[in-house]
Design an enzyme around this catalytic site. Structure first.
Site: not given
Ligand code: ACO
Length: 375
Positions: A308, A366
């Site tokens: 991320h 996700d």
């Protein structure tokens, strides 16, 4: 009022400027560099806005190192457990959680706006049968700008609120219609007696000729997914909407621009890429070999759903959603969910692998979203 300053000196000319230091409620202090160009004739170089705040905001705070996400000061864990998406939407818009009476008025206004102008439904017929749902979303949300011409004065807070409520209300109707079109099923109109998430599920999956039964765990899972994604500070899609909106463009076309950004695999498109990757792996026993290709820089590929831009320890949203994913999947026939086993094996191996440990690459939100596709 700020009193602290930072001195910046151009060593070539010897000229200095005093830059004010701004302090927020949380997090790092921020240097106000607006006089840099006019006084020193210099710009800053900061690709990806890694150290740049593009605006003042009191909405969301993220501490990526500690894995903290706050909406209006409330920890995301608390909101995911004790609130629902409608309350969280109210909180983000108004700054406070609603009272029961405020909530009723808010949900009533959302319901009033949930139906689409019938003309918008004709847009779907123009798409090829296999058009990507995000392509339809970009197109139809952009097309709202051709239908709703009132309440567009950006300087008027009431107008801004009506446009926001319209967008929140119509998004499930638009997304569900995209899905129905791609599956050849008839469109389902919103039902006002249902809650926001139930209504979305109903428009997506009900069949007009049959009674529809809701699975409470699926409702909770989707509500949580929406809550966890409701805001994420200055991310790529939000920054796109703000940039488009800075010219005072139509708000629906600005949101369409944000959806286009969200589509990319480095952003919201990663969950689709995760599914593709799990299908490609095919079997849990292939995971160990498969993962090696992502460690070789020459391949220039990334393990989808890992890493991320901001969270460098763990993504708190991924942690929250893990539990509800397991609850959801435990109710399903796992023999029809081979991807789930592959995903679990992938997570296990990656979290024990030196390459991923060293670079602090953890499953992001996700990665977890694959569970919802099994609903
Ligand atoms: N797989 C393999 N290696 C990776 C991955 C990954 N998913 N992510 C980062 N790395 C490596 C980089 O190659 C780099 O290695 P190096 O130090 O040897 O050069 C190191 O980890 C640091 O990577 P950065 O590029 O600095 O990470 P950045 O913060 O720029 O990227 C991003 C973040 C874009 C999310 C990245 O991790 C990625 O592409 N992940 C896969 C796509 C994904 O899941 N996106 C969804 C993000 S969540 C969201 O948008 C809702």
């Amino acid at each position: 009022m700020t009193t602290e300053t930072v001195t910046i000196t151009d060593n070539t000319t010897g000229k200095s400027i005093e830059c004010p230091v701004m302090k927020g409620t949380h997090g790092h202090p921020v240097i106000d560099l607006r006089q840099l160009a006019s006084e020193l004739g210099m710009f800053t170089f900061d690709p990806g806005f890694v150290t740049t705040a593009s605006c003042k905001s009191a909405i969301t705070f993220i501490d990526g190192d500690k894995g903290i996400l706050l909406y209006r000061g409330y920890p995301i864990e608390q909101l995911a457990e004790k609130s629902n998406f409608s309350e969280v939407s109210y909180l983000l818009l108004y700054g406070e959680l609603p009272t029961a009476a405020q909530m009723e008025t808010f949900t009533d206004s959302i319901k009033r706006y949930s139906i689409l102008n019938e003309g918008l439904l004709h847009f779907y017929q123009g798409f090829r049968y296999d058009a990507h749902p995000m392509a339809m979303l970009v197109g139809v949300v952009g097309a709202l700008s051709g239908y709703y011409h009132d309440y567009l004065d950006i300087k008027n807070p009431d107008h801004r609120m009506v446009s926001a409520l319209r967008m929140i209300a119509k998004m499930p109707t638009i997304a569900a219609a995209s899905y129905r079109y791609s599956t050849g099923r008839p469109y389902v109109y919103p039902k006002n007696k249902l809650g926001y998430v139930e209504n979305f599920i109903h428009m997506m999956f009900s069949i007009p000729s049959e009674e529809f039964e809701f699975d409470p765990i699926a409702v909770k899972a989707l509500d949580m997914i929406l809550t966890l994604h409701a805001d994420h500070e200055q991310n790529a899609s939000t920054s796109t909407v703000r940039l488009a909106g800075s010219s005072q463009a139509n708000p629906f076309s600005c949101i369409a621009a944000g959806i286009a950004t969200l589509w990319g695999p480095a952003h919201g498109g990663a969950n689709e890429a995760v599914i593709g990757m799990l299908e490609e792996i095919g079997d849990p026993k292939n995971v160990a070999d498969y993962i090696n290709r992502f460690k070789n820089k020459d391949n220039n590929v990334r393990l989808m759903g890992f890493g991320h831009r901001v969270y460098k320890n763990y993504d708190p949203r991924a942690k929250i959603i893990r539990e509800i994913c397991h609850q959801l999947l435990s109710k399903l026939d796992t023999s029809t969910q081979p991807l789930f086993e592959i995903a679990m094996e992938l997570e296990r191996i990656a979290l024990e692998d030196e390459y991923f440990i060293e670079r602090k690459l953890y499953p992001n939100v996700d990665f977890r979203s694959y569970a919802l596709t099994a609903m």
